[in-house]
Design an enzyme around this catalytic site. Structure first.
Site, mmCIF file in Angstrom:
data_model
loop_
_atom_site.group_PDB
_atom_site.id
_atom_site.type_symbol
_atom_site.label_atom_id
_atom_site.label_comp_id
_atom_site.label_asym_id
_atom_site.label_seq_id
_atom_site.Cartn_x
_atom_site.Cartn_y
_atom_site.Cartn_z
ATOM 1 N N TYR A 1 -0.691 -0.207 10.548
ATOM 2 C CA TYR A 1 -0.901 -0.693 9.178
ATOM 3 C C TYR A 1 0.112 -0.037 8.238
ATOM 4 O O TYR A 1 0.722 -0.705 7.402
ATOM 5 C CB TYR A 1 -2.331 -0.380 8.737
ATOM 6 C CG TYR A 1 -2.643 -0.801 7.315
ATOM 7 C CD1 TYR A 1 -2.919 -2.129 7.010
ATOM 8 C CD2 TYR A 1 -2.668 0.133 6.279
ATOM 9 C CE1 TYR A 1 -3.204 -2.512 5.704
ATOM 10 C CE2 TYR A 1 -2.950 -0.241 4.979
ATOM 11 C CZ TYR A 1 -3.224 -1.564 4.701
ATOM 12 O OH TYR A 1 -3.506 -1.944 3.407
ATOM 13 N N SER B 1 0.853 -1.187 0.000
ATOM 14 C CA SER B 1 0.000 0.000 0.000
ATOM 15 C C SER B 1 0.882 1.228 0.000
ATOM 16 O O SER B 1 1.969 1.226 0.604
ATOM 17 C CB SER B 1 -0.897 0.019 1.239
ATOM 18 O OG SER B 1 -1.542 1.281 1.372
#
Length: 249
Positions: A158, A145
């Site tokens: 995250y 990501s």
């Protein structure tokens, strides 16, 4: 030499019942690969595999945070097909936690986020490495990501785990060469239900602030994964960003 055919290749997709995993499976199957879609539910995995273009495909059960489960999967796939050529790690998990709310990101959630979004990917590569190496032309693609680059994402842990995937590609790209290539595909906002609580309003706002004026589709990520297996054959140890320019903003 680049190729547009994956005929004779076997691809394993962890998280294969999710939006990106299923799109990647369909794309690799269209190119001729035999595809194994894995998930936590046997019936769901089997149903997902049944939707793929015609071929010798399987649905299988695996738990990304359970290394024994991943080793068993590697043995099962190798026994069934006699080879494994491509491992795609799309499995992941997150929860929205404001970055400034330090107490809300407690130790248990941090540990779970790293177990599912970093440790599991490493454990999967560890389990499948002997099989990938045996082909002499193995490929690992991890779905990361841009949160790992921008520090903007669903929560701080995250972002850190995804940054860790970028570093993992560098480390393992070096360590596993020349017999296994390791690449990351790094999307921005993608139109799936991956992040709980994001609605159409969020997607519309994200599209307006993305240079290419739309958010990503699962197929955008799947196409990049397919490119890693076909066109980008001289690439390893790096991250391919497919975010519509979002990280530029």
């Amino acid at each position: 030499m680049s190729t547009t055919s994956l005929s004779g290749k076997v691809a394993v997709i962890l998280g294969g019942t999710g939006g990106i995993g299923l799109a990647a499976g369909a794309t690799l199957a269209q190119l001729g690969a035999s595809v194994v879609l894995t998930g936590r539910d046997a019936d769901k995995a089997a149903s997902a595999a049944a939707t793929l273009p015609a071929g010798n495909h399987l649905g299988a059960v695996a738990e990304i945070s359970d290394s024994a489960s991943l080793r068993a999967l590697a043995d099962e796939v190798s026994h069934h097909y006699g080879r494994v050529d491509i491992l795609v790690n799309t499995a992941g998990f997150t929860r929205a936690v404001p970055h400034a709310d330090l107490d809300a990101l407690d130790d248990a959630l941090i540990d779970e986020l790293f177990a599912v979004n970093w440790r599991g990917q490493f454990a999967a590569i560890r389990a499948f490495a002997p099989h990938l190496r045996a082909t002499g032309d193995g490929l690992v693609v991890n779905v990361g990501s841009i949160a790992g680059r921008t520090g903007q994402g669903s929560n701080v842990a995250y972002c850190a785990a995804k940054a860790g995937l970028d570093v993992m590609a560098i480390s393992l790209g070096r360590a596993l060469a020349p017999h296994i290539r390791v690449l990351n595909v790094s999307p921005g906002v993608v139109d799936t239900g991956f992040v709980p609580g994001r609605d159409s309003g969020f997607n519309e706002r994200a599209a307006k602030t993305t240079p290419l004026k739309r958010i990503g589709q699962a197929q955008d990520v799947a196409d990049a994964i397919a490119a890693c297996a076909t066109s980008l054959r001289f690439a390893t140890g790096t991250t391919i960003v497919v975010d519509g320019g979002r990280q530029l903003g």
